[in-house]
Design a protein around this motif. Structure first.
Motif, short mmCIF file in Angstrom:
data_model
loop_
_atom_site.label_atom_id
_atom_site.label_comp_id
_atom_site.label_asym_id
_atom_site.label_seq_id
_atom_site.Cartn_x
_atom_site.Cartn_y
_atom_site.Cartn_z
N LEU A 93 24.71 -52.59 20.65
CA LEU A 93 23.67 -51.77 21.29
C LEU A 93 24.27 -50.40 21.58
O LEU A 93 25.23 -50.28 22.33
CB LEU A 93 23.20 -52.44 22.59
N ALA A 94 23.68 -49.37 20.95
CA ALA A 94 24.17 -48.01 21.16
C ALA A 94 23.59 -47.39 22.42
O ALA A 94 24.13 -46.43 22.95
CB ALA A 94 23.86 -47.15 19.94
N GLY A 95 22.45 -47.90 22.89
CA GLY A 95 21.83 -47.40 24.10
C GLY A 95 20.34 -47.22 23.94
O GLY A 95 19.75 -47.56 22.91
N ARG A 96 19.72 -46.67 24.98
CA ARG A 96 18.28 -46.40 24.94
C ARG A 96 18.01 -45.16 24.11
O ARG A 96 18.83 -44.25 24.05
CB ARG A 96 17.73 -46.18 26.36
N VAL A 97 16.84 -45.15 23.49
CA VAL A 97 16.42 -43.99 22.70
C VAL A 97 15.65 -43.06 23.61
O VAL A 97 14.87 -43.46 24.41
CB VAL A 97 15.57 -44.43 21.50
#
Length: 97
Positions: A93-97
């Protein structure tokens, strides 16, 4: 014949609907995340299965081509729970967009 058709319609003469239109609408909080490493439909399914198991999640859509994970839930999500689920599926998971 027109009056017969109106008697079977769910809409009133005033133009309002007599049915519960919300039954087909996904209600909740939608959060979009970026996931790295997904390359195919199998990847999408793995991520979707793991994230769907998080309590409160009502729908999940993972798209390998964009790396986007869209999650609808009944309450705000704990990003760490989403991260753990994505990790369990074998992705990051790279993070929220």
């Amino acid at each position: 014949m027109t009056s017969q058709m109106n008697s079977t319609s769910c809409c009133t003469p005033a133009g309002t609907c007599g049915s519960d239109a919300r039954a087909d609408v996904q209600v909740g909080i939608t959060t979009v995340y970026k996931v790295t490493g997904m390359t195919c439909g199998h990847c999408e399914g793995s991520v979707s299965r793991e994230v769907s198991a998080i309590p409160g999640v009502t729908s999940v859509k993972a798209v390998a081509a964009t790396g986007l994970l869209t999650v609808t839930s009944t309450r705000p999500l704990d990003d760490e729970a989403v991260r753990a689920a994505v990790d369990e599926a074998g992705y990051e998971l790279a993070g929220r967009v």
